[in-house]
Design a protein around this motif. Structure first.
Motif, PDB file in Angstrom:
ATOM      1  N   THR A  78       2.546   3.512   1.740  1.00  0.00           N
ATOM      2  CA  THR A  78       2.312   4.674   1.266  1.00  0.00           C
ATOM      3  C   THR A  78       2.738   5.342   0.111  1.00  0.00           C
ATOM      4  O   THR A  78       3.722   4.654  -0.499  1.00  0.00           O
ATOM      5  CB  THR A  78       2.464   5.471   2.428  1.00  0.00           C
ATOM      6  N   ASP A  79       2.173   6.679  -0.446  1.00  0.00           N
ATOM      7  CA  ASP A  79       2.577   7.127  -1.566  1.00  0.00           C
ATOM      8  C   ASP A  79       4.045   7.800  -1.176  1.00  0.00           C
ATOM      9  O   ASP A  79       4.578   8.230  -2.514  1.00  0.00           O
ATOM     10  CB  ASP A  79       1.800   8.402  -2.158  1.00  0.00           C
ATOM     11  N   ALA A  80       4.582   7.682  -0.163  1.00  0.00           N
ATOM     12  CA  ALA A  80       5.972   8.140   0.120  1.00  0.00           C
ATOM     13  C   ALA A  80       6.984   7.267  -0.047  1.00  0.00           C
ATOM     14  O   ALA A  80       8.092   7.141   0.082  1.00  0.00           O
ATOM     15  CB  ALA A  80       6.290   8.714   1.486  1.00  0.00           C
ATOM     16  N   GLY A  81       6.396   5.926  -0.630  1.00  0.00           N
ATOM     17  CA  GLY A  81       7.224   4.752  -0.845  1.00  0.00           C
ATOM     18  C   GLY A  81       7.897   4.152   0.381  1.00  0.00           C
ATOM     19  O   GLY A  81       8.876   3.431   0.624  1.00  0.00           O
ATOM     20  N   LYS A  82       6.809   4.134   1.609  1.00  0.00           N
ATOM     21  CA  LYS A  82       7.285   3.520   2.774  1.00  0.00           C
ATOM     22  C   LYS A  82       6.145   2.494   3.201  1.00  0.00           C
ATOM     23  O   LYS A  82       5.128   2.604   2.950  1.00  0.00           O
ATOM     24  CB  LYS A  82       7.385   4.478   3.890  1.00  0.00           C
TER      25      LYS A  82
END
Length: 451
Positions: A411-415
């Motif tokens: 994801t764009d949250a880096g997860k």
């Protein structure tokens, strides 16, 4: 029972502690409601091309280029070379190599000390035992420590590479370039530089998509024989025929001081051939300095190949963070510029993607479908535009089950995040989009984390 992927995420504190609210992108939801397209053709679908096949004129040129050799034997040698290349590891750094050798020497010495009484030995006997230990240590080191050697691509090995690897490499590069073209339709490259060009698969793929725009191709390969073979193929397998492309230049070395800029810069399946990490990063930095649009780096989908891509990714992002280079962002596959969650988990699993392609129709058989995995990263100059999608990317195949679909995404949250989609919980449109999304596609959703 939870699958291994889900257990892994829960142990990392990704899915167990958060209850995300997931919604379909509003513009895509409206388009689906209006019947503009079906869910299986949503904007995040990037793998809709099916099997990729090397163009007919290139196949004809390959056949002519191999006319002086028995094709079946050459195909067999090409498969052997392909297996060797896929299993390669990068060269060990000098400090690490010395440490590994010392560990082997220490283990061998401990074994001998457990078998003989050194205190009761004469000086001559001790000297002899030390020589035996050293000889045994060298023998074990050769068996246990990976010995990297550069591959000498002469004329015959170039033909092996052509028959064993060109179809897979062409397919992978076509997939990556098609994504760039789809997500950035305004990009019309005027120039290409390909480091480690080999037989020219990068030129084949780029010209297939942007032939009317590219006016300069620069192919760089340390092997003069590979450059000659790449040129022969573009001449249709006949040295007396004219080139099928305009302004194609072949070089053996990457210019270190040239101020020329290129719209499309790439290094595909070539970082393994460089002798050290310092050399790899120098090349990556030099390529980025020559880039005026996109930089594409591709390697095999093994953990070793992924590690080289991640090394280059960290290096360029760190340069920008330290103010040493022009602003950039990761265009693909990552939807973020944060630390790679695969590396953070440190579970030995690479971030890779699968490609299906048709093998070359040589040796009296039709081109059969085959698969390969690859790791890659695409950088683009400047910050991401407001129109550029940064939706979650599927990093493993979608698991379609009865009335639900399981998507494993970055994801764009880096997860890394695993989501089970159902029609009752997420709506029919989102559920159908999730079912249709494949490994390597983007899923056009927004995730809002809630405790």
């Amino acid at each position: 029972m939870k699958c291994g992927f889900q257990r892994l995420f829960c142990s990392a504190g990704v899915t167990a502690k958060l209850k995300p609210e997931i919604t379909l992108d509003e513009s895509i939801s409206q388009a689906l409601d209006a019947g503009q397209y079906k869910p299986r053709k949503h904007e995040g679908r990037l793998t809709t091309g099916g099997c990729v096949t090397v163009p007919g004129p290139i196949v004809t040129a390959i056949v002519k280029s191999c006319k002086d050799h028995p094709v079946k034997a050459l195909l067999a040698e090409g498969r052997k070379l392909d297996n060797f290349v896929r299993s390669r590891k990068p060269p060990m750094e000098p400090d690490e190599l010395r440490r590994r050798i010392n560990e082997v020497r220490h283990r061998v010495g401990e074994e001998f000390r457990g078998k003989v009484a050194v205190e009761e030995m004469s000086e001559e006997q001790i000297t002899y035992i030390n020589k035996v230990v050293e000889a045994q240590s060298k023998k074990r080191a050769k068996q246990q420590i990976y010995a990297w050697k550069p591959v000498d691509y002469d004329a015959f090995k170039g033909l092996q590479y052509l028959l064993g690897r060109s179809a897979a490499e062409y397919a992978v590069l076509t997939r990556i370039f098609e994504e760039i073209k789809k997500r950035d339709p305004g990009f019309k490259p005027r120039s290409l530089i390909d480091f480690g060009a080999g037989v020219g698969t990068g030129t084949w793929a780029a010209s297939n998509l942007w032939k009317e725009h590219i006016f300069e191709y620069v192919s760089i390969d340390a092997s003069a024989d590979m450059n000659d073979l790449a040129e022969l193929i573009l001449r249709g397998g006949d040295v007396n025929k004219p080139m099928t492309l305009r302004n194609v230049f072949y070089r053996q070395f990457l210019p270190a001081t040239s101020k020329s800029k290129y719209d499309l810069v790439m290094a595909a399946f070539s970082l393994f051939e460089l002798p050290s990490a310092r050399n790899r990063l120098d090349i990556v930095g030099n390529l980025w300095d020559k880039c005026d649009g996109y930089l594409v780096l591709v390697e095999h989908g093994s953990y070793a190949g992924f590690s080289l891509i991640e090394e280059a990714r960290r290096f360029l992002l760190k340069k920008v963070e330290d103010g040493e280079g022009e602003e950039l962002h990761v265009f693909s596959p990552c939807p973020h510029e944060q630390s790679c969650p695969r590396v953070t988990l440190d579970d030995g699993t690479p971030c890779n993607f699968e490609m299906t392609y048709n093998q070359l129709p040589l040796g009296g058989t039709a081109g059969e479908a085959a698969k390969c995995v690859y790791s890659y990263v695409v950088f683009k100059k400047g910050p991401p535009s407001a129109e550029q999608s940064r939706f979650p990317r599927l990093v493993r195949p979608t698991l379609v089950r009865s009335k639900h679909a399981v998507c494993r995404m970055c994801t764009d949250a880096g997860k890394l995040q695993e989501v089970i989609f159902t029609a009752s919980k997420h709506g029919k449109n989102l559920y159908r989009c999730a079912k249709a999304t494949k490994w390597g596609d983007q899923l056009p959703i927004k995730i809002e984390e809630k405790s």
